[in-house]
Design an enzyme around this catalytic site. Sequence first.
Site, short mmCIF file in Angstrom:
data_model
loop_
_atom_site.label_atom_id
_atom_site.label_comp_id
_atom_site.label_asym_id
_atom_site.label_seq_id
_atom_site.Cartn_x
_atom_site.Cartn_y
_atom_site.Cartn_z
N GLU A 129 -4.92 4.66 8.38
CA GLU A 129 -3.47 4.54 8.17
C GLU A 129 -3.03 5.72 7.31
OE1 GLU A 129 -2.03 1.38 5.73
OE2 GLU A 129 -0.07 1.35 6.70
N HIS A 193 4.94 3.99 8.91
CA HIS A 193 5.34 4.86 7.80
C HIS A 193 6.09 6.05 8.39
CE1 HIS A 193 3.24 2.83 4.45
NE2 HIS A 193 2.43 2.42 5.42
N ASN A 217 8.49 -2.82 7.80
CA ASN A 217 8.13 -2.21 6.53
C ASN A 217 7.78 -0.74 6.72
OD1 ASN A 217 6.96 -5.35 6.08
ND2 ASN A 217 8.24 -4.45 4.49
N ARG A 225 24.44 2.61 14.73
CA ARG A 225 24.49 3.75 15.65
C ARG A 225 23.13 4.41 15.84
NH1 ARG A 225 29.18 4.11 12.66
NH2 ARG A 225 31.03 3.64 13.90
N HIS A 249 7.10 -9.64 2.67
CA HIS A 249 7.31 -8.32 3.28
C HIS A 249 8.57 -8.26 4.14
CE1 HIS A 249 3.37 -7.06 1.86
NE2 HIS A 249 3.66 -5.84 2.28
N ASP A 272 -2.97 -7.08 6.17
CA ASP A 272 -2.71 -5.95 5.25
C ASP A 272 -3.33 -6.27 3.89
OD1 ASP A 272 -1.81 -3.42 4.60
OD2 ASP A 272 0.23 -4.05 4.13
N LEU A 305 5.85 -3.37 -3.12
CA LEU A 305 4.74 -4.11 -2.51
C LEU A 305 3.64 -3.12 -2.14
CD1 LEU A 305 6.64 -6.58 -0.14
CD2 LEU A 305 5.43 -7.15 -2.25
N ALA A 306 2.40 -3.48 -2.47
CA ALA A 306 1.25 -2.61 -2.21
C ALA A 306 0.23 -3.42 -1.41
CB ALA A 306 0.65 -2.13 -3.53
N GLY A 307 0.53 -3.60 -0.13
CA GLY A 307 -0.32 -4.46 0.69
C GLY A 307 -0.03 -5.91 0.36
#
Length: 378
Positions: A129, A193, A217, A225, A249, A272, A305-307
Amino acid sequence: MLLAFRNGKILTEAGIESGRCLLVRDGHIEAISGAREVVGADQTIDLDGHLLAPGFIDTQVNGGGGVLFNGNPSVESIATIGRAHRRFGTTGFLPTLISDDLHVVEQAILAVREAIARGVPGVLGIHIEGPFLSNERRGVHDASKLRVLDEDAMRLLATPHGGVTMVTLAPERTTPAIIRALTDAGVIVSAGHTNATYDELQPALEAGVRGFTHLFNAMSQLGNREPGAVGAALAHPDSWLGLIVDGYHVHAEVLKIALRAKRHDRFMLVSDAMPSVGADVKEFRIQGRIITVDGDRIIDDEGRLAGAHLDMASAVRNTVNQLGVSLTDALRMASTNPAGFLKLDGRMGRIAPGQRADLVLVDEELSVLRSWIGGLAD
Ligand SMILES: [Zn+2]
Protein backbone atom coordinates in the site's frame (compact mmCIF):
# COMPACT_ATOMS: atom_id res chain seq x y z
CA MET A 1 -8.01 -38.58 5.03
CA LEU A 2 -11.77 -38.02 4.84
CA LEU A 3 -13.38 -35.53 7.25
CA ALA A 4 -17.14 -35.27 7.65
CA PHE A 5 -18.64 -32.09 9.13
CA ARG A 6 -22.16 -32.75 10.36
CA ASN A 7 -25.00 -31.43 12.51
CA GLY A 8 -24.69 -27.76 11.63
CA LYS A 9 -25.66 -25.12 9.13
CA ILE A 10 -23.44 -24.64 6.07
CA LEU A 11 -23.13 -21.55 3.88
CA THR A 12 -23.02 -23.07 0.41
CA GLU A 13 -23.49 -21.45 -2.98
CA ALA A 14 -27.24 -21.91 -2.46
CA GLY A 15 -27.26 -20.01 0.84
CA ILE A 16 -27.37 -21.19 4.43
CA GLU A 17 -28.42 -24.84 4.42
CA SER A 18 -29.30 -27.21 7.25
CA GLY A 19 -29.31 -30.99 7.31
CA ARG A 20 -26.29 -31.36 5.03
CA CYS A 21 -22.93 -32.94 5.60
CA LEU A 22 -19.67 -31.53 4.27
CA LEU A 23 -17.01 -33.96 3.11
CA VAL A 24 -13.36 -32.89 3.01
CA ARG A 25 -10.75 -35.17 1.51
CA ASP A 26 -7.04 -34.40 1.79
CA GLY A 27 -7.62 -30.72 2.50
CA HIS A 28 -10.15 -30.07 -0.26
CA ILE A 29 -13.92 -30.06 -0.33
CA GLU A 30 -15.15 -33.22 -1.99
CA ALA A 31 -18.91 -32.94 -1.67
CA ILE A 32 -21.82 -31.47 0.23
CA SER A 33 -23.93 -34.47 0.89
CA GLY A 34 -27.62 -34.65 1.64
CA ALA A 35 -26.98 -37.37 4.17
CA ARG A 36 -26.85 -36.51 7.86
CA GLU A 37 -24.36 -39.25 8.57
CA VAL A 38 -21.42 -40.47 6.56
CA VAL A 39 -20.08 -43.98 6.49
CA GLY A 40 -16.34 -44.38 6.12
CA ALA A 41 -15.13 -40.97 7.32
CA ASP A 42 -11.79 -41.01 9.15
CA GLN A 43 -13.05 -38.26 11.42
CA THR A 44 -16.49 -36.80 12.06
CA ILE A 45 -16.74 -33.22 13.32
CA ASP A 46 -19.95 -32.34 15.17
CA LEU A 47 -20.80 -28.68 14.42
CA ASP A 48 -23.32 -28.65 17.27
CA GLY A 49 -25.87 -26.61 15.32
CA HIS A 50 -23.45 -23.74 14.55
CA LEU A 51 -22.78 -22.15 11.16
CA LEU A 52 -19.89 -23.26 8.95
CA ALA A 53 -18.84 -20.55 6.47
CA PRO A 54 -15.95 -20.06 4.06
CA GLY A 55 -12.90 -18.84 5.99
CA PHE A 56 -12.38 -15.09 5.94
CA ILE A 57 -9.95 -13.54 3.45
CA ASP A 58 -8.50 -10.20 4.51
CA THR A 59 -6.68 -8.21 1.84
CA GLN A 60 -5.46 -5.49 4.20
CA VAL A 61 -3.66 -6.52 7.38
CA ASN A 62 -1.00 -4.14 8.66
CA GLY A 63 -0.49 -6.01 11.88
CA GLY A 64 -1.79 -8.14 14.71
CA GLY A 65 -0.62 -9.99 17.79
CA GLY A 66 1.41 -6.96 18.85
CA VAL A 67 3.36 -6.86 15.57
CA LEU A 68 3.37 -4.24 12.80
CA PHE A 69 4.46 -5.67 9.44
CA ASN A 70 6.35 -2.47 8.55
CA GLY A 71 8.19 -2.63 11.87
CA ASN A 72 9.84 -5.92 11.00
CA PRO A 73 8.89 -7.43 7.64
CA SER A 74 9.92 -11.00 8.43
CA VAL A 75 8.54 -14.54 8.28
CA GLU A 76 8.11 -14.46 12.06
CA SER A 77 6.02 -11.28 11.87
CA ILE A 78 3.81 -12.78 9.17
CA ALA A 79 3.29 -15.92 11.27
CA THR A 80 2.43 -13.88 14.38
CA ILE A 81 -0.02 -11.68 12.46
CA GLY A 82 -1.63 -14.75 10.88
CA ARG A 83 -2.06 -16.45 14.27
CA ALA A 84 -3.61 -13.33 15.80
CA HIS A 85 -6.18 -12.97 13.04
CA ARG A 86 -6.99 -16.64 12.78
CA ARG A 87 -8.73 -16.45 16.17
CA PHE A 88 -11.20 -14.17 14.40
CA GLY A 89 -11.79 -16.47 11.44
CA THR A 90 -9.20 -15.22 8.96
CA THR A 91 -7.87 -18.17 6.99
CA GLY A 92 -6.29 -16.15 4.19
CA PHE A 93 -4.59 -12.76 4.36
CA LEU A 94 -2.23 -10.33 2.70
CA PRO A 95 0.31 -8.82 5.10
CA THR A 96 0.13 -5.15 4.18
CA LEU A 97 3.09 -2.82 3.98
CA ILE A 98 2.30 0.89 4.14
CA SER A 99 4.49 3.45 2.32
CA ASP A 100 8.15 2.78 2.98
CA ASP A 101 11.52 2.88 1.24
CA LEU A 102 11.91 0.53 -1.71
CA HIS A 103 14.49 -1.59 0.10
CA VAL A 104 11.88 -2.24 2.81
CA VAL A 105 9.33 -3.13 0.10
CA GLU A 106 11.84 -5.60 -1.29
CA GLN A 107 12.51 -7.04 2.18
CA ALA A 108 8.76 -7.50 2.67
CA ILE A 109 8.36 -9.26 -0.69
CA LEU A 110 11.22 -11.63 0.20
CA ALA A 111 9.69 -12.30 3.63
CA VAL A 112 6.36 -13.20 2.04
CA ARG A 113 8.11 -15.47 -0.46
CA GLU A 114 9.86 -17.26 2.41
CA ALA A 115 6.64 -17.46 4.47
CA ILE A 116 4.79 -19.07 1.57
CA ALA A 117 7.68 -21.47 0.95
CA ARG A 118 7.69 -22.46 4.63
CA GLY A 119 3.93 -22.97 4.66
CA VAL A 120 3.00 -20.26 7.17
CA PRO A 121 -0.78 -20.81 7.52
CA GLY A 122 -3.03 -18.37 5.70
CA VAL A 123 -0.52 -16.13 3.94
CA LEU A 124 -1.68 -15.64 0.35
CA GLY A 125 0.74 -12.94 -0.80
CA ILE A 126 1.43 -9.31 -0.07
CA HIS A 127 -0.41 -6.00 -0.24
CA ILE A 128 1.95 -3.13 -0.96
CA GLU A 129 0.00 0.00 0.00
CA GLY A 130 2.13 2.81 -1.33
CA PRO A 131 4.53 4.55 -1.52
CA PHE A 132 3.06 5.54 -4.91
CA LEU A 133 0.35 7.67 -3.32
CA SER A 134 -1.09 11.16 -3.40
CA ASN A 135 0.46 13.53 -0.90
CA GLU A 136 -2.91 15.25 -0.43
CA ARG A 137 -4.58 11.92 0.40
CA ARG A 138 -1.74 10.20 2.25
CA GLY A 139 -3.56 9.94 5.59
CA VAL A 140 -1.00 8.72 8.13
CA HIS A 141 1.49 7.57 5.50
CA ASP A 142 4.82 9.38 5.88
CA ALA A 143 5.07 12.17 3.27
CA SER A 144 8.83 11.65 2.97
CA LYS A 145 8.32 8.06 1.73
CA LEU A 146 5.96 8.91 -1.14
CA ARG A 147 7.26 8.66 -4.71
CA VAL A 148 6.12 8.19 -8.28
CA LEU A 149 5.76 4.68 -9.63
CA ASP A 150 8.44 4.52 -12.28
CA GLU A 151 9.88 1.57 -14.20
CA ASP A 152 12.42 0.68 -11.46
CA ALA A 153 9.64 0.39 -8.92
CA MET A 154 7.52 -1.49 -11.42
CA ARG A 155 10.20 -4.15 -11.83
CA LEU A 156 10.30 -4.63 -8.05
CA LEU A 157 6.52 -4.93 -7.78
CA ALA A 158 6.39 -7.44 -10.61
CA THR A 159 8.93 -9.74 -8.90
CA PRO A 160 7.23 -13.14 -8.55
CA HIS A 161 7.15 -14.49 -4.99
CA GLY A 162 4.81 -17.44 -5.16
CA GLY A 163 1.67 -15.61 -4.02
CA VAL A 164 -0.58 -12.71 -4.90
CA THR A 165 0.86 -9.21 -5.19
CA MET A 166 -1.68 -6.48 -4.58
CA VAL A 167 -0.59 -2.87 -4.98
CA THR A 168 -2.51 0.18 -3.83
CA LEU A 169 -1.48 3.20 -5.85
CA ALA A 170 -2.71 6.65 -6.76
CA PRO A 171 -3.28 6.43 -10.52
CA GLU A 172 -2.26 10.08 -10.94
CA ARG A 173 1.24 9.17 -9.70
CA THR A 174 1.86 6.76 -12.55
CA THR A 175 0.72 6.10 -16.11
CA PRO A 176 -1.90 3.80 -17.63
CA ALA A 177 0.98 2.05 -19.47
CA ILE A 178 2.67 1.14 -16.17
CA ILE A 179 -0.66 0.03 -14.68
CA ARG A 180 -1.17 -2.16 -17.75
CA ALA A 181 2.35 -3.60 -17.40
CA LEU A 182 1.70 -4.41 -13.73
CA THR A 183 -1.61 -6.11 -14.42
CA ASP A 184 -0.04 -8.01 -17.35
CA ALA A 185 2.57 -9.24 -14.85
CA GLY A 186 -0.25 -10.57 -12.65
CA VAL A 187 -0.27 -7.79 -10.06
CA ILE A 188 -3.67 -6.88 -8.62
CA VAL A 189 -3.86 -3.09 -8.79
CA SER A 190 -6.16 -1.12 -6.50
CA ALA A 191 -6.65 2.65 -6.51
CA GLY A 192 -6.29 4.29 -3.13
CA HIS A 193 -4.84 7.26 -1.30
CA THR A 194 -5.71 9.05 -4.52
CA ASN A 195 -6.77 12.56 -5.37
CA ALA A 196 -7.57 11.64 -8.97
CA THR A 197 -10.60 13.03 -10.70
CA TYR A 198 -13.30 10.82 -12.18
CA ASP A 199 -11.89 11.51 -15.66
CA GLU A 200 -8.34 10.66 -14.58
CA LEU A 201 -9.53 7.32 -13.20
CA GLN A 202 -11.20 6.12 -16.40
CA PRO A 203 -7.97 5.29 -18.32
CA ALA A 204 -6.58 3.71 -15.14
CA LEU A 205 -9.64 1.44 -14.87
CA GLU A 206 -9.31 0.56 -18.55
CA ALA A 207 -5.63 -0.23 -17.96
CA GLY A 208 -6.54 -2.78 -15.30
CA VAL A 209 -7.22 -1.11 -11.94
CA ARG A 210 -9.31 -3.83 -10.33
CA GLY A 211 -10.54 -2.21 -7.17
CA PHE A 212 -10.50 0.64 -4.69
CA THR A 213 -8.76 0.50 -1.34
CA HIS A 214 -10.83 1.43 1.75
CA LEU A 215 -13.63 3.17 -0.16
CA PHE A 216 -14.29 6.73 1.04
CA ASN A 217 -11.14 6.98 3.14
CA ALA A 218 -8.12 8.80 1.70
CA MET A 219 -9.58 9.50 -1.73
CA SER A 220 -11.26 12.29 -3.70
CA GLN A 221 -14.88 12.46 -2.58
CA LEU A 222 -18.17 12.42 -4.47
CA GLY A 223 -19.13 16.01 -5.22
CA ASN A 224 -21.88 17.64 -7.20
CA ARG A 225 -19.79 18.47 -10.28
CA GLU A 226 -16.86 16.13 -9.72
CA PRO A 227 -17.61 12.47 -8.94
CA GLY A 228 -14.07 11.88 -7.63
CA ALA A 229 -12.63 8.48 -6.83
CA VAL A 230 -15.69 7.60 -4.75
CA GLY A 231 -17.97 8.32 -7.71
CA ALA A 232 -15.71 6.41 -10.09
CA ALA A 233 -15.70 3.42 -7.75
CA LEU A 234 -19.47 3.34 -7.34
CA ALA A 235 -20.21 4.02 -11.02
CA HIS A 236 -17.87 1.33 -12.34
CA PRO A 237 -19.87 -1.91 -12.57
CA ASP A 238 -17.12 -4.48 -12.07
CA SER A 239 -14.49 -3.06 -9.71
CA TRP A 240 -14.17 -4.38 -6.16
CA LEU A 241 -14.47 -2.02 -3.20
CA GLY A 242 -12.74 -2.51 0.14
CA LEU A 243 -14.74 -1.42 3.18
CA ILE A 244 -13.59 -0.80 6.74
CA VAL A 245 -16.77 -1.37 8.76
CA ASP A 246 -15.58 -0.42 12.23
CA GLY A 247 -18.11 2.33 12.98
CA TYR A 248 -15.42 5.03 12.74
CA HIS A 249 -13.90 5.14 9.27
CA VAL A 250 -17.17 5.77 7.39
CA HIS A 251 -20.63 6.75 8.66
CA ALA A 252 -23.07 3.84 8.49
CA GLU A 253 -25.53 5.81 6.35
CA VAL A 254 -22.80 6.55 3.81
CA LEU A 255 -21.93 2.86 3.62
CA LYS A 256 -25.61 2.01 3.19
CA ILE A 257 -25.83 4.42 0.24
CA ALA A 258 -22.77 2.76 -1.32
CA LEU A 259 -24.34 -0.68 -0.83
CA ARG A 260 -27.46 0.48 -2.65
CA ALA A 261 -25.38 1.82 -5.54
CA LYS A 262 -23.58 -1.34 -6.57
CA ARG A 263 -23.97 -5.11 -6.62
CA HIS A 264 -23.11 -6.62 -3.26
CA ASP A 265 -20.71 -9.17 -4.71
CA ARG A 266 -18.28 -6.33 -5.46
CA PHE A 267 -17.83 -5.29 -1.81
CA MET A 268 -15.18 -6.84 0.38
CA LEU A 269 -14.61 -6.35 4.05
CA VAL A 270 -11.09 -5.59 5.23
CA SER A 271 -9.74 -5.18 8.73
CA ASP A 272 -6.98 -2.63 7.98
CA ALA A 273 -5.80 -4.06 11.29
CA MET A 274 -3.00 -2.76 13.42
CA PRO A 275 -0.89 -4.60 16.04
CA SER A 276 -3.63 -4.26 18.69
CA VAL A 277 -5.78 -7.01 17.13
CA GLY A 278 -5.30 -10.14 19.19
CA ALA A 279 -2.96 -8.41 21.64
CA ASP A 280 -3.26 -6.07 24.59
CA VAL A 281 -1.44 -3.16 22.95
CA LYS A 282 -2.25 0.43 23.89
CA GLU A 283 0.51 2.16 21.97
CA PHE A 284 2.92 1.36 19.16
CA ARG A 285 5.09 3.14 16.62
CA ILE A 286 4.83 3.53 12.87
CA GLN A 287 8.17 4.70 11.44
CA GLY A 288 8.98 6.37 14.74
CA ARG A 289 5.64 8.09 15.26
CA ILE A 290 3.56 7.19 18.29
CA ILE A 291 0.18 5.66 17.53
CA THR A 292 -2.40 5.25 20.31
CA VAL A 293 -5.18 2.72 20.73
CA ASP A 294 -8.11 4.79 21.98
CA GLY A 295 -10.94 2.35 22.76
CA ASP A 296 -11.79 0.80 19.41
CA ARG A 297 -10.04 3.53 17.42
CA ILE A 298 -6.40 3.90 16.49
CA ILE A 299 -5.11 7.44 16.11
CA ASP A 300 -1.86 9.29 15.52
CA ASP A 301 -0.62 12.29 17.51
CA GLU A 302 -2.79 14.59 15.38
CA GLY A 303 -5.94 12.58 16.03
CA ARG A 304 -6.10 11.04 12.53
CA LEU A 305 -7.26 7.46 12.17
CA ALA A 306 -4.23 5.21 11.67
CA GLY A 307 -5.67 1.91 10.54
CA ALA A 308 -8.26 0.04 12.57
CA HIS A 309 -8.69 -2.00 15.72
CA LEU A 310 -10.85 -4.45 13.80
CA ASP A 311 -10.94 -8.15 13.05
CA MET A 312 -12.88 -9.86 10.28
CA ALA A 313 -15.50 -11.49 12.52
CA SER A 314 -16.31 -8.05 13.99
CA ALA A 315 -16.41 -6.57 10.48
CA VAL A 316 -18.99 -9.18 9.46
CA ARG A 317 -20.97 -8.58 12.67
CA ASN A 318 -20.95 -4.79 12.13
CA THR A 319 -22.01 -5.22 8.50
CA VAL A 320 -25.05 -7.20 9.63
CA ASN A 321 -25.93 -5.13 12.71
CA GLN A 322 -25.04 -1.61 11.60
CA LEU A 323 -25.65 -1.78 7.85
CA GLY A 324 -28.57 -4.23 7.73
CA VAL A 325 -26.84 -6.53 5.24
CA SER A 326 -28.00 -10.16 5.26
CA LEU A 327 -25.75 -12.62 7.08
CA THR A 328 -25.18 -14.50 3.83
CA ASP A 329 -24.05 -11.39 1.94
CA ALA A 330 -21.90 -10.19 4.83
CA LEU A 331 -20.12 -13.54 5.09
CA ARG A 332 -19.51 -13.55 1.33
CA MET A 333 -18.10 -10.01 1.57
CA ALA A 334 -15.52 -11.51 3.92
CA SER A 335 -14.69 -14.59 1.83
CA THR A 336 -16.11 -15.15 -1.65
CA ASN A 337 -15.78 -11.55 -2.81
CA PRO A 338 -12.16 -10.95 -1.78
CA ALA A 339 -11.26 -14.32 -3.33
CA GLY A 340 -12.76 -13.06 -6.59
CA PHE A 341 -10.89 -9.77 -6.34
CA LEU A 342 -7.61 -11.66 -5.82
CA LYS A 343 -8.42 -14.07 -8.69
CA LEU A 344 -8.28 -16.95 -6.23
CA ASP A 345 -11.95 -17.87 -6.60
CA GLY A 346 -11.12 -21.12 -8.36
CA ARG A 347 -9.29 -22.28 -5.21
CA MET A 348 -10.94 -20.68 -2.18
CA GLY A 349 -13.66 -18.40 -0.86
CA ARG A 350 -16.63 -20.75 -1.23
CA ILE A 351 -17.87 -24.01 0.25
CA ALA A 352 -18.10 -25.97 -2.96
CA PRO A 353 -16.49 -29.10 -4.41
CA GLY A 354 -12.85 -28.61 -5.43
CA GLN A 355 -12.23 -25.64 -3.13
CA ARG A 356 -9.56 -25.74 -0.45
CA ALA A 357 -11.18 -26.53 2.88
CA ASP A 358 -10.67 -23.10 4.46
CA LEU A 359 -13.55 -22.90 6.89
CA VAL A 360 -14.77 -20.96 9.90
CA LEU A 361 -17.35 -22.07 12.46
CA VAL A 362 -19.32 -19.25 14.10
CA ASP A 363 -22.07 -19.05 16.69
CA GLU A 364 -25.20 -16.87 16.67
CA GLU A 365 -23.22 -13.80 17.79
CA LEU A 366 -20.66 -14.40 15.04
CA SER A 367 -18.02 -15.34 17.54
CA VAL A 368 -15.48 -17.68 16.01
CA LEU A 369 -15.47 -21.16 17.53
CA ARG A 370 -12.97 -22.92 15.24
CA SER A 371 -11.28 -22.57 11.90
CA TRP A 372 -9.63 -24.85 9.36
CA ILE A 373 -7.06 -24.08 6.68
CA GLY A 374 -6.76 -26.78 4.04
CA GLY A 375 -8.78 -29.03 6.35
CA LEU A 376 -6.34 -28.58 9.26
CA ALA A 377 -7.95 -27.31 12.47
CA ASP A 378 -6.39 -24.47 14.45
ZN1 LIG B 1 -4.66 3.25 3.64
